[in-house]
Design a protein around this motif. Structure first.
Motif, PDB file in Angstrom:
ATOM      1  N   UNK A  15       0.850  -1.194   0.000  1.00 44.44           N
ATOM      2  CA  UNK A  15       0.000   0.000   0.000  1.00 44.44           C
ATOM      3  C   UNK A  15       0.884   1.243   0.000  1.00 44.44           C
ATOM      4  N   UNK A  16       0.337   2.320  -0.555  1.00 44.06           N
ATOM      5  CA  UNK A  16       1.068   3.586  -0.569  1.00 44.06           C
ATOM      6  C   UNK A  16       0.556   4.431   0.598  1.00 44.06           C
ATOM      7  N   UNK A  17       1.446   4.742   1.541  1.00 45.47           N
ATOM      8  CA  UNK A  17       1.074   5.539   2.712  1.00 45.47           C
ATOM      9  C   UNK A  17       1.928   6.801   2.728  1.00 45.47           C
ATOM     10  N   UNK A  18       1.287   7.947   2.682  1.00 48.83           N
ATOM     11  CA  UNK A  18       1.994   9.229   2.689  1.00 48.83           C
ATOM     12  C   UNK A  18       3.109   9.270   1.644  1.00 48.83           C
ATOM     13  N   UNK A  19       2.815   8.736   0.472  1.00 43.87           N
ATOM     14  CA  UNK A  19       3.776   8.805  -0.634  1.00 43.87           C
ATOM     15  C   UNK A  19       4.834   7.725  -0.608  1.00 43.87           C
ATOM     16  N   UNK A  20       4.811   6.847   0.381  1.00 39.99           N
ATOM     17  CA  UNK A  20       5.819   5.772   0.453  1.00 39.99           C
ATOM     18  C   UNK A  20       5.143   4.421   0.341  1.00 39.99           C
ATOM     19  N   UNK A  21       5.759   3.542  -0.437  1.00 39.66           N
ATOM     20  CA  UNK A  21       5.201   2.198  -0.602  1.00 39.66           C
ATOM     21  C   UNK A  21       5.637   1.307   0.544  1.00 39.66           C
ATOM     22  N   UNK A  22       4.659   0.598   1.123  1.00 38.59           N
ATOM     23  CA  UNK A  22       4.915  -0.275   2.276  1.00 38.59           C
ATOM     24  C   UNK A  22       4.284  -1.649   2.021  1.00 38.59           C
ATOM     25  N   UNK A  23       4.876  -2.631   2.646  1.00 36.75           N
ATOM     26  CA  UNK A  23       4.296  -3.974   2.657  1.00 36.75           C
ATOM     27  C   UNK A  23       2.987  -3.976   3.450  1.00 36.75           C
ATOM     28  N   UNK A  24       1.980  -4.691   2.979  1.00 33.85           N
ATOM     29  CA  UNK A  24       0.764  -4.896   3.768  1.00 33.85           C
ATOM     30  C   UNK A  24       0.571  -6.391   4.066  1.00 33.85           C
ATOM     31  N   UNK A  25       0.680  -7.211   3.041  1.00 36.59           N
ATOM     32  CA  UNK A  25       0.491  -8.667   3.217  1.00 36.59           C
ATOM     33  C   UNK A  25       1.659  -9.414   2.596  1.00 36.59           C
ATOM     34  N   UNK A  26       2.090 -10.465   3.252  1.00 36.84           N
ATOM     35  CA  UNK A  26       3.061 -11.378   2.658  1.00 36.84           C
ATOM     36  C   UNK A  26       2.572 -12.799   2.866  1.00 36.84           C
ATOM     37  N   UNK A  27       2.586 -13.576   1.790  1.00 44.30           N
ATOM     38  CA  UNK A  27       2.248 -14.995   1.906  1.00 44.30           C
ATOM     39  C   UNK A  27       3.415 -15.770   1.290  1.00 44.30           C
ATOM     40  N   UNK A  28       4.112 -16.516   2.119  1.00 40.03           N
ATOM     41  CA  UNK A  28       5.292 -17.267   1.694  1.00 40.03           C
ATOM     42  C   UNK A  28       4.901 -18.733   1.516  1.00 40.03           C
ATOM     43  N   UNK A  29       5.233 -19.274   0.362  1.00 33.44           N
ATOM     44  CA  UNK A  29       4.807 -20.646   0.029  1.00 33.44           C
ATOM     45  C   UNK A  29       6.029 -21.513  -0.265  1.00 33.44           C
ATOM     46  N   UNK A  30       6.500 -22.284   0.718  1.00 32.57           N
ATOM     47  CA  UNK A  30       7.705 -23.080   0.511  1.00 32.57           C
ATOM     48  C   UNK A  30       7.440 -24.295  -0.367  1.00 32.57           C
ATOM     49  N   UNK A  31       8.341 -24.545  -1.308  1.00 30.39           N
ATOM     50  CA  UNK A  31       8.187 -25.705  -2.197  1.00 30.39           C
ATOM     51  C   UNK A  31       9.298 -26.732  -2.026  1.00 30.39           C
ATOM     52  N   UNK A  32      10.559 -26.276  -2.020  1.00 27.22           N
ATOM     53  CA  UNK A  32      11.670 -27.226  -1.960  1.00 27.22           C
ATOM     54  C   UNK A  32      12.697 -26.782  -0.932  1.00 27.22           C
ATOM     55  N   UNK A  33      12.807 -27.460   0.189  1.00 23.17           N
ATOM     56  CA  UNK A  33      13.929 -27.212   1.098  1.00 23.17           C
ATOM     57  C   UNK A  33      14.937 -28.355   1.013  1.00 23.17           C
ATOM     58  N   UNK A  34      16.209 -28.067   1.223  1.00 23.65           N
ATOM     59  CA  UNK A  34      17.220 -29.134   1.224  1.00 23.65           C
ATOM     60  C   UNK A  34      18.623 -28.570   1.293  1.00 23.65           C
ATOM     61  N   UNK A  35      19.602 -29.447   1.422  1.00 22.07           N
ATOM     62  CA  UNK A  35      21.002 -29.011   1.454  1.00 22.07           C
ATOM     63  C   UNK A  35      21.503 -28.814   0.032  1.00 22.07           C
ATOM     64  N   UNK A  36      22.238 -27.761  -0.201  1.00 26.49           N
ATOM     65  CA  UNK A  36      22.780 -27.498  -1.529  1.00 26.49           C
ATOM     66  C   UNK A  36      23.532 -28.714  -2.050  1.00 26.49           C
ATOM     67  N   UNK A  37      23.111 -29.187  -3.200  1.00 33.13           N
ATOM     68  CA  UNK A  37      23.796 -30.280  -3.902  1.00 33.13           C
ATOM     69  C   UNK A  37      23.782 -31.609  -3.153  1.00 33.13           C
ATOM     70  N   UNK A  38      23.100 -31.697  -2.041  1.00 31.53           N
ATOM     71  CA  UNK A  38      23.135 -32.933  -1.256  1.00 31.53           C
ATOM     72  C   UNK A  38      21.730 -33.480  -1.058  1.00 31.53           C
ATOM     73  N   UNK A  39      20.794 -33.060  -1.862  1.00 37.03           N
ATOM     74  CA  UNK A  39      19.438 -33.575  -1.680  1.00 37.03           C
ATOM     75  C   UNK A  39      18.777 -33.816  -3.030  1.00 37.03           C
ATOM     76  N   UNK A  40      17.879 -34.789  -3.035  1.00 39.39           N
ATOM     77  CA  UNK A  40      16.952 -34.989  -4.144  1.00 39.39           C
ATOM     78  C   UNK A  40      15.583 -34.929  -3.478  1.00 39.39           C
TER      79      UNK A  40
END
Lengths: 251, 249
Positions: B155-180
Motif C-alpha cells: 500500500x502507498x502511505x503518505x507517498x511511500x510504498x509499504x508492505x501490507x500482506x506477505x504470503x510465503x509458500x515453501x516448495x523445496x527445502x534441502x542441502x545445496x547439492x546434497x538432496x533430491x
C-alpha cells in the motif's frame, strides 16, 4: 525520498532505472561469453575523470583506476587462460570453461539529481574450468554485487563495482565438510584477485552478513564519497570484542 | 478491470511498480542480515490489516506479526549466539542476528500490478533462495536451498510504498547439492516410522490468527499448489484482489 516529479521527469526516471537494469544484465552476458575487454570498453566509464576514480572491489580490497582494473580483470585473466590452454593442450582459450553470474533481486536507487545511481543484486553463480585431465572443476559461487553508475554522454556507465563473495565450493560436494575458516592464502577466489591497489578486508563471510558490506543503497539526492561503493565509502564494522581479532584482521 | 488509465496514471503506476520492486528487494537484504526489526520498522505498514503467512498459518495485525517475525526471530538469534560464544569467542561484540544465518531469498520472475486507483500494488515472485551460515553451534557450516513462491500486497502511505500482506509458500527445502527432494520425500513417507521432514521455517511456529497448514513443501502425494496466483490488473485492493482476505470487524 518523497520528492515530487512532473510526469515528464518521472517517466525519464523510470526509463533510466530500466536502462540501468538492462546494463547490469548485459554485463552478465559479457561474463558468460568471457568478453572482459569488451565489457570494460562498452559498459564502464569512458570519461577520463571517471576512469581515474573507477574501482573494482572484492572481499579483499579494490583496484582503483580503469588501467589498474584492466590489468587485473583482463590482462591477468587472459594470462591465466593462456596457462590453462597450454597445460590442457587445448585448441583455444576457454575450451571447457563456462561462466554464469546471473543478477537477481535488483534494488536500484536513482539519485534525486538524476546524475548517478546505486544498485545491489544477488548472484547464485557458477564457474566451470577445464582441467588437464579432460575433467573440469565446477564451482558454485554465492555473491552480492553492488554498483555505482554514472550518466555519461552516451548513457549510463559502471563507475564503482563490488563483488562480495559469501561462499564458493565444488558442485556436488557437501559444503558443510569445508573447514570453518577459509585459508585465504590458498583460496582460489582470493588468489585470482591478486594484489589490489588498496588492500583491505571489506567482507569476511565467516560472520555471514554481519559486516553489512556492500550495504543496501538508500534513497539519496546527490552522490558523495560516504555512500560510494568505491574505497571511500567503506567503513570497517565496529568490533571491539574480547579475542575478536577485530573481525579477523579488518584493516 | 475496465477503466482505461490516462497517460499520467500509467506513468505514476510504472514508477510505483519500480518502487514496489525495491521494497520487495529490501526485504531480501534485511532478511539476509536477519535484521527483522529493520525490516518491519522501515518497510511495513503498521496497519491492523497487515499480515504474514507461511506453512504454519497467518499472523494478522502489526502487533502479532511483530511478535512472530521480530521478537521470536531475535530470540532465536540470541539463543544461537549463546550456544556459540564459548566455541567461537570471536563473535564477542558482534550483533547476534546476522550471525544466525544469511537467509537470502533471491527474487526472480516478478509480476507486479499497481491498482488503477494507485493506492495499492500486488505482486508475485518465485524465489530460488540460499540459506547459509559459517559459525554454528554444531561446528559445521551449511548452505541450504529453499525454493518458494511469494504473494505480496503493498500500500502507498503518505507517498511511500509499504508492505501490507506477505504470503510465503515453501516448495523445496534441502542441502545445496546434497538432496533430491523427490527421492528424499518418497523415502521419508515410505519409511515404516517416518521422520519429520525438514522444516521450511526456523524455530517453533509463532502464534497465528489463521491456522495452517497453508502451503506445504513438495510431496509425491500432492498436486502443485497455486496458493498465490499472479495478480491480474485490478481497480482497488479489495476482497477479490488480495493475498489476505480482509476480516471486517
Amino acid at each position: 525520498m518523497s520528492k515530487t516529479y512532473s510526469d515528464e521527469e518521472l517517466i525519464s526516471r523510470v526509463w533510466d532505472v530500466e536502462e540501468i537494469k538492462k546494463l547490469v544484465h548485459k554485463r552478465v552476458y559479457y561474463i558468460a561469453d568471457d568478453l572482459r575487454s569488451e565489457e570494460l570498453a562498452d559498459l564502464w566509464v569512458s570519461d577520463p575523470d571517471h576512469q581515474k576514480t573507477a574501482s573494482f572491489g572484492r572481499n579483499w580490497g579494490y583496484y582503483v583506476g580503469l588501467d589498474n582494473i584492466k590489468t587485473y580483470y583482463t590482462d591477468s585473466h587472459t594470462a591465466l587462460l593462456e596457462l590453462q590452454k597450454s597445460a590442457n593442450g587445448a585448441s583455444a582459450l576457454n575450451v571447457g570453461n563456462l561462466y554464469a553470474h546471473p543478477a537477481s533481486t535488483g534494488l536500484v536507487e536513482l539519485a534525486g539529481d538524476g546524475k548517478t545511481a546505486k544498485g545491489i543484486w544477488y548472484c547464485i553463480s557458477q564457474e566451470t574450468t577445464a582441467r588437464g585431465d579432460s575433467t573440469a572443476d565446477a564451482e558454485w559461487m554465492m555473491e552480492k554485487l553492488a554498483i555505482d553508475l554514472i550518466r555519461e554522454n552516451d548513457g549510463w556507465k559502471i563507475w564503482h563495482l563490488v563483488i562480495a563473495t559469501d561462499l564458493h565450493g565444488e558442485a556436488g560436494q557437501d559444503y558443510s565438510q569445508q573447514p570453518i575458516y577459509v585459508d585465504w592464502d590458498s583460496d582460489a577466489v582470493r588468489r585470482e584477485f591478486g594484489v589490489p591497489t588498496i588492500e583491505k578486508l571489506t567482507h569476511d563471510a565467516t560472520f555471514n552478513w554481519w559486516d553489512d558490506y556492500p550495504f543496501m543503497p538508500k534513497p539519496y539526492e546527490a552522490f558523495h564519497d560516504a555512500i560510494s561503493y568505491g574505497p571511500e565509502g567503506f567503513v570497517p564494522p565496529i568490533n571491539k570484542g574480547w579475542n575478536a581479532k577485530e573481525g579477523r584482521n579488518y584493516l | 478491470m475496465k477503466r482505461k488509465l490516462t497517460l499520467s496514471q500509467r506513468i505514476q503506476n510504472a514508477a510505483a511498480s519500480q518502487e514496489v520492486e525495491n521494497v520487495k528487494a529490501r526485504h531480501t537484504y534485511f532478511h539476509g542480515r536477519a535484521d527483522a526489526a529493520g525490516e518491519w520498522a522501515q518497510i511495513w505498514s503498521r496497519s491492523d490489516d497487515c499480515s504474514w503467512a507461511h506453512a504454519f498459518g497467518r499472523m494478522r495485525g502489526f502487533d502479532q506479526v511483530w511478535y512472530g517475525s521480530v521478537t521470536q526471530y531475535d530470540k532465536m538469534a540470541m539463543e544461537n549466539w549463546l550456544e556459540m560464544f564459548e566455541q567461537y569467542p570471536e563473535i564477542g561484540g558482534k550483533d547476534p542476528r546476522p550471525l544466525m544465518e544469511a537467509s537470502v531469498h533471491t527474487l526472480v520472475t516478478d509480476i507486479i500490478e499497481v491498482a488503477a486507483d494507485g493506492k495499492s500494488a500486488r505482486a508475485s515472485f518465485i524465489t530460488p533462495g540460499v540459506i547459509h551460515s559459517v559459525l554454528t553451534p554444531e561446528g559445521k557450516k551449511y548452505c541450504n536451498v529453499l525454493w518458494e513462491r511469494y504473494g505480496s500486497d503493498f500500500v502507498c502511505e503518505d507517498g511511500r510504498w509499504k508492505y501490507l500482506h506477505e504470503h510465503v509458500c515453501p516448495d523445496i527445502p534441502g542441502k545445496l547439492d546434497m538432496c533430491n527432494w523427490a527421492a528424499d520425500e518418497y523415502a521419508r513417507i515410505t519409511d515404516p516410522s517416518p521422520k519429520e521432514s525438514m522444516p521450511p521455517t526456523l524455530g517453533p511456529p509463532p502464534p497465528v490468527t489463521d491456522p495452517g497448514p497453508m502451503h506445504t513443501p513438495y510431496s509425491v502425494l500432492k498436486k502443485p499448489q497455486n496458493t498465490v496466483p499472479w495478480p491480474e490488473p485490478y481497480e482497488t485492493l479489495d476482497q477479490d484482489h488480495t493475498y489476505t482476505p480482509f476480516v471486517f470487524k
